[in-house]
Design an enzyme around this catalytic site. Structure first.
Site, PDB file in Angstrom:
ATOM      1  N   SER A 129      -0.675   6.688  -3.505  1.00 55.21           N
ATOM      2  CA  SER A 129      -0.501   5.985  -4.772  1.00 55.21           C
ATOM      3  C   SER A 129      -0.009   6.940  -5.843  1.00 55.21           C
ATOM      4  O   SER A 129      -0.325   8.138  -5.825  1.00 55.21           O
ATOM      5  CB  SER A 129      -1.864   5.421  -5.176  1.00 55.21           C
ATOM      6  OG  SER A 129      -1.852   5.018  -6.515  1.00 55.21           O
ATOM      7  N   TYR A 154     -11.708   5.944  -6.492  1.00 58.29           N
ATOM      8  CA  TYR A 154     -10.619   5.399  -5.663  1.00 58.29           C
ATOM      9  C   TYR A 154      -9.442   6.370  -5.627  1.00 58.29           C
ATOM     10  O   TYR A 154      -8.918   6.708  -4.571  1.00 58.29           O
ATOM     11  CB  TYR A 154     -10.168   4.026  -6.205  1.00 58.29           C
ATOM     12  CG  TYR A 154      -8.806   3.625  -5.671  1.00 58.29           C
ATOM     13  CD1 TYR A 154      -8.647   3.230  -4.343  1.00 58.29           C
ATOM     14  CD2 TYR A 154      -7.657   3.686  -6.483  1.00 58.29           C
ATOM     15  CE1 TYR A 154      -7.396   2.906  -3.842  1.00 58.29           C
ATOM     16  CE2 TYR A 154      -6.418   3.370  -5.987  1.00 58.29           C
ATOM     17  CZ  TYR A 154      -6.287   2.976  -4.660  1.00 58.29           C
ATOM     18  OH  TYR A 154      -5.046   2.676  -4.154  1.00 58.29           O
ATOM     19  N   LYS A 158      -7.530   8.815  -2.439  1.00 58.75           N
ATOM     20  CA  LYS A 158      -6.106   8.943  -2.082  1.00 58.75           C
ATOM     21  C   LYS A 158      -5.697  10.407  -2.132  1.00 58.75           C
ATOM     22  O   LYS A 158      -5.029  10.917  -1.233  1.00 58.75           O
ATOM     23  CB  LYS A 158      -5.236   8.130  -3.047  1.00 58.75           C
ATOM     24  CG  LYS A 158      -5.417   6.634  -2.932  1.00 58.75           C
ATOM     25  CD  LYS A 158      -4.961   6.131  -1.588  1.00 58.75           C
ATOM     26  CE  LYS A 158      -5.307   4.683  -1.359  1.00 58.75           C
ATOM     27  NZ  LYS A 158      -5.187   4.260   0.038  1.00 58.75           N
TER      28      LYS A 158
HETATM   29  P1  NAD Z   1      -5.549  -5.130   0.260  1.00 56.74           P
HETATM   30  O1  NAD Z   1      -6.972  -5.038  -0.145  1.00 56.74           O
HETATM   31  O2  NAD Z   1      -4.861  -6.420   0.154  1.00 56.74           O
HETATM   32  O3  NAD Z   1      -5.384  -4.576   1.751  1.00 56.74           O
HETATM   33  C1  NAD Z   1      -6.238  -3.616   2.308  1.00 56.74           C
HETATM   34  C2  NAD Z   1      -6.775  -4.167   3.614  1.00 56.74           C
HETATM   35  O4  NAD Z   1      -7.654  -3.215   4.241  1.00 56.74           O
HETATM   36  C3  NAD Z   1      -7.589  -5.444   3.413  1.00 56.74           C
HETATM   37  O5  NAD Z   1      -7.059  -6.450   4.261  1.00 56.74           O
HETATM   38  C4  NAD Z   1      -9.009  -5.062   3.823  1.00 56.74           C
HETATM   39  O6  NAD Z   1      -9.694  -6.129   4.426  1.00 56.74           O
HETATM   40  C5  NAD Z   1      -8.756  -3.909   4.783  1.00 56.74           C
HETATM   41  N1  NAD Z   1      -9.843  -2.939   4.896  1.00 56.74           N
HETATM   42  C6  NAD Z   1     -10.501  -2.305   3.889  1.00 56.74           C
HETATM   43  N2  NAD Z   1     -11.422  -1.476   4.405  1.00 56.74           N
HETATM   44  C7  NAD Z   1     -11.338  -1.572   5.756  1.00 56.74           C
HETATM   45  C8  NAD Z   1     -12.020  -0.959   6.827  1.00 56.74           C
HETATM   46  N3  NAD Z   1     -13.020  -0.090   6.625  1.00 56.74           N
HETATM   47  N4  NAD Z   1     -11.679  -1.283   8.099  1.00 56.74           N
HETATM   48  C9  NAD Z   1     -10.691  -2.177   8.326  1.00 56.74           C
HETATM   49  N5  NAD Z   1     -10.006  -2.796   7.344  1.00 56.74           N
HETATM   50  C10 NAD Z   1     -10.321  -2.495   6.077  1.00 56.74           C
HETATM   51  O7  NAD Z   1      -4.765  -4.003  -0.564  1.00 56.74           O
HETATM   52  P2  NAD Z   1      -3.198  -3.722  -0.669  1.00 56.74           P
HETATM   53  O8  NAD Z   1      -2.804  -3.936  -2.072  1.00 56.74           O
HETATM   54  O9  NAD Z   1      -2.470  -4.417   0.418  1.00 56.74           O
HETATM   55  O10 NAD Z   1      -3.209  -2.145  -0.428  1.00 56.74           O
HETATM   56  C11 NAD Z   1      -2.941  -1.566   0.839  1.00 56.74           C
HETATM   57  C12 NAD Z   1      -3.102  -0.068   0.729  1.00 56.74           C
HETATM   58  O11 NAD Z   1      -2.201   0.433  -0.265  1.00 56.74           O
HETATM   59  C13 NAD Z   1      -4.494   0.391   0.296  1.00 56.74           C
HETATM   60  O12 NAD Z   1      -4.813   1.573   0.994  1.00 56.74           O
HETATM   61  C14 NAD Z   1      -4.328   0.651  -1.171  1.00 56.74           C
HETATM   62  O13 NAD Z   1      -5.251   1.596  -1.638  1.00 56.74           O
HETATM   63  C15 NAD Z   1      -2.905   1.195  -1.227  1.00 56.74           C
HETATM   64  N6  NAD Z   1      -2.264   1.043  -2.547  1.00 56.74           N
HETATM   65  C16 NAD Z   1      -2.215  -0.187  -3.134  1.00 56.74           C
HETATM   66  C17 NAD Z   1      -1.647  -0.317  -4.399  1.00 56.74           C
HETATM   67  C18 NAD Z   1      -1.626  -1.658  -5.089  1.00 56.74           C
HETATM   68  O14 NAD Z   1      -1.419  -1.676  -6.309  1.00 56.74           O
HETATM   69  N7  NAD Z   1      -1.775  -2.783  -4.408  1.00 56.74           N
HETATM   70  C19 NAD Z   1      -1.098   0.787  -5.063  1.00 56.74           C
HETATM   71  C20 NAD Z   1      -1.148   2.024  -4.420  1.00 56.74           C
HETATM   72  C21 NAD Z   1      -1.735   2.128  -3.147  1.00 56.74           C
HETATM   73  N1  UFG Z   2      -2.984  -4.455 -18.018  1.00 55.41           N
HETATM   74  C1  UFG Z   2      -3.256  -5.279 -19.089  1.00 55.41           C
HETATM   75  N2  UFG Z   2      -4.063  -6.352 -18.877  1.00 55.41           N
HETATM   76  C2  UFG Z   2      -4.599  -6.655 -17.651  1.00 55.41           C
HETATM   77  C3  UFG Z   2      -4.298  -5.802 -16.562  1.00 55.41           C
HETATM   78  C4  UFG Z   2      -3.488  -4.714 -16.787  1.00 55.41           C
HETATM   79  O1  UFG Z   2      -2.799  -5.043 -20.194  1.00 55.41           O
HETATM   80  O2  UFG Z   2      -5.337  -7.634 -17.525  1.00 55.41           O
HETATM   81  C5  UFG Z   2      -2.062  -3.324 -18.246  1.00 55.41           C
HETATM   82  C6  UFG Z   2      -2.699  -1.974 -17.959  1.00 55.41           C
HETATM   83  O3  UFG Z   2      -3.362  -1.483 -19.096  1.00 55.41           O
HETATM   84  C7  UFG Z   2      -1.472  -1.157 -17.558  1.00 55.41           C
HETATM   85  C8  UFG Z   2      -0.556  -2.181 -16.866  1.00 55.41           C
HETATM   86  O4  UFG Z   2      -0.996  -3.447 -17.329  1.00 55.41           O
HETATM   87  O5  UFG Z   2      -0.807  -0.675 -18.694  1.00 55.41           O
HETATM   88  C9  UFG Z   2      -0.652  -2.152 -15.348  1.00 55.41           C
HETATM   89  O6  UFG Z   2      -2.020  -2.257 -14.947  1.00 55.41           O
HETATM   90  P1  UFG Z   2      -2.450  -2.551 -13.448  1.00 55.41           P
HETATM   91  O7  UFG Z   2      -3.937  -2.660 -13.426  1.00 55.41           O
HETATM   92  O8  UFG Z   2      -1.684  -3.699 -12.900  1.00 55.41           O
HETATM   93  O9  UFG Z   2      -1.938  -1.257 -12.672  1.00 55.41           O
HETATM   94  P2  UFG Z   2      -2.294   0.277 -12.866  1.00 55.41           P
HETATM   95  O10 UFG Z   2      -1.022   0.984 -13.199  1.00 55.41           O
HETATM   96  O11 UFG Z   2      -3.440   0.458 -13.768  1.00 55.41           O
HETATM   97  O12 UFG Z   2      -2.814   0.697 -11.401  1.00 55.41           O
HETATM   98  C10 UFG Z   2      -2.202   0.208 -10.200  1.00 55.41           C
HETATM   99  C11 UFG Z   2      -3.256   0.076  -9.119  1.00 55.41           C
HETATM  100  C12 UFG Z   2      -3.782   1.415  -8.757  1.00 55.41           C
HETATM  101  C13 UFG Z   2      -2.653   2.298  -8.343  1.00 55.41           C
HETATM  102  C14 UFG Z   2      -1.622   2.379  -9.420  1.00 55.41           C
HETATM  103  C15 UFG Z   2      -0.432   3.121  -8.899  1.00 55.41           C
HETATM  104  O13 UFG Z   2      -4.326  -0.738  -9.560  1.00 55.41           O
HETATM  105  O14 UFG Z   2      -4.654   1.290  -7.660  1.00 55.41           O
HETATM  106  O15 UFG Z   2      -1.204   1.078  -9.793  1.00 55.41           O
HETATM  107  O16 UFG Z   2       0.487   3.350  -9.891  1.00 55.41           O
HETATM  108  F1  UFG Z   2      -3.136   3.534  -8.075  1.00 55.41           F
END
Ligand code: NAD
Ligand code: UFG
Length: 344
Positions: A129, A154, A158
């Protein structure tokens, strides 16, 4: 060349979209997920989108911390690579339950890596991330920017897992490790069949906006309008989840070519403020999104966007969709599935 991939977390938001792209690119995928934050329905729909039967993708309902099950899976099937999405990801929750986050994400990944190496599968793509950069010294962020201090457990999982994978690859060069640093994934498959299914009150901006638009929540809180950005609200690099999914397919080539350790930003290179996203969403959906300015959210940074040119240069990957399509597809998914896949 066709590869057989184990996708952990493959029923989740990014995982389910990646499974579709893997199959469409001619690869084979098996999915492992404990369904702690997802529904098996996502996988059935992913299979259909890829032209398979609904139960056409082998699925293991299992936890990555369960060594015995992992041993069984790797004994029965040889995998060319693992794409490792499984993990807990709620920033706020991680500050309340740090042990659970470290156990799930770190113990889980250590167990997975050990079983993989015991079975001679040493190719992995890891979901990292942009959070590992902390508050970046400068934007756009390149992969050479130093990692920063994370503001929550969290983020540390990562950052630590990147370090663990880096050290393992250094000690045993048979490993090929691709660390993909995602910026802010939003959007959904253009079909409207799969998308993000947040549990409870959404933490992230786009799912909150779509829930306001559909009438589930009265208004969006905008967390701060006094940042040092053009309109004072936070700036992020939003990326369409289908582009992100395709980035994984491209990264498989790096594994196949014996990349050793490789790190890539996956973003568009363009930052948008919260208010720009709100207005783009209103335009794409035709629906007004009421909002109120609230205090800053703790741990947030002002501005974060990528320089994604390394991925283009080395992987031939570049995001194709813009903010308009991201808003259109997020809304299409929400409108067609007001309850997501149903209660988790
Ligand atoms: P998500 O929660 O939709 O998907 C994660 C999946 O992992 C879920 O289906 C959950 O059931 C499964 N899981 C969690 N713990 C587990 C375990 N112990 N064993 C087996 N399965 C397990 O999240 P996502 O948005 O699809 O994110 C996927 C990956 O990308 C994650 O590692 C997340 O940290 C990373 N990531 C997501 C974002 C974002 O903004 N969505 C940003 C950066 C990184
Ligand atoms: N925000 C609002 N109102 C809300 C939610 C978010 O104003 O209800 C704003 C936040 O302050 C930020 C922007 O929208 O300025 C984006 O916020 P998000 O929560 O959507 O995303 P973040 O950038 O905070 O974080 C996300 C994931 C993290 C990941 C990161 C990677 O949640 O897990 O992106 O860039 F690590």
């Amino acid at each position: 060349m066709k590869m057989r991939i184990l996708v952990t977390g493959g029923t989740g938001f990014i995982g389910s979209h990646t499974v579709v792209e893997l199959l469409c690119a001619g690869h084979e995928a098996e999915v492992l997920d404990n369904l702690s934050n997802s529904s098996e329905e996502a996988l059935r729909r992913a299979a259909l989108l890829a032209g398979r039967d609904a139960d056409g993708i082998p699925f293991h309902r299992a936890d990555i911390r369960d060594r015995a099950v992992l041993e069984q899976i790797f004994s029965h099937q040889r995998f060319d690579a693992v794409i490792h999405f499984a993990g807990l990801k709620a920033v706020g929750e991680s500050t309340e339950k740090p042990w659970e986050y470290y156990d799930n994400n770190i113990t889980g990944t250590l167990t997975l890596l050990d079983v993989m190496r015991r079975h001679g599968c040493k190719n992995i793509i890891f979901s990292s991330s942009a959070t590992v950069y902390g508050d970046p010294a400068e934007v756009p962020i390149t992969e050479n920017c130093p990692k920063g201090s994370c503001t929550n457990p969290y983020g540390w999982t990562k950052s630590m897992l990147e370090q663990i994978l880096t050290d393992m690859q250094k000690a045993d060069p048979e490993w090929n490790v691709v660390l993909l640093r995602y910026f802010n994934p939003i959007g959904a498959h253009p079909s409207g069949r799969i998308g993000e299914n947040p549990n409870g009150i959404p933490n992230n901006l786009m799912p909150y906006i779509t829930q306001v638009a559909i009438g589930k929540r009265p208004e969006l809180g905008v967390f701060g309008n006094d940042y040092d950005t053009p309109d004072g609200t936070g700036v992020r690099d939003y990326i369409h989840v289908v582009d992100l999914a395709k980035g994984h397919v491209s990264a498989l080539e790096a594994l196949r070519n014996g990349c050793g350790l490789a790190v890539y930003n996956l973003g568009t290179g363009r930052g948008y403020s919260v208010l720009e996203v709100v207005h783009a969403f209103e335009k794409a959906s035709g629906i007004k999104v009421p909002y109120a300015i609230k205090p800053r959210r703790s741990g947030d940074i002002a501005c974060c966007y990528s320089d994604p040119s390394k991925a283009e240069r080395e992987l031939g990957w570049k995001a194709q969709y813009g903010l308009e399509e991201m808003c259109r597809d997020s809304w299409n998914w929400q409108r067609n599935n007001p309850e997501g896949y149903g209660e988790l």
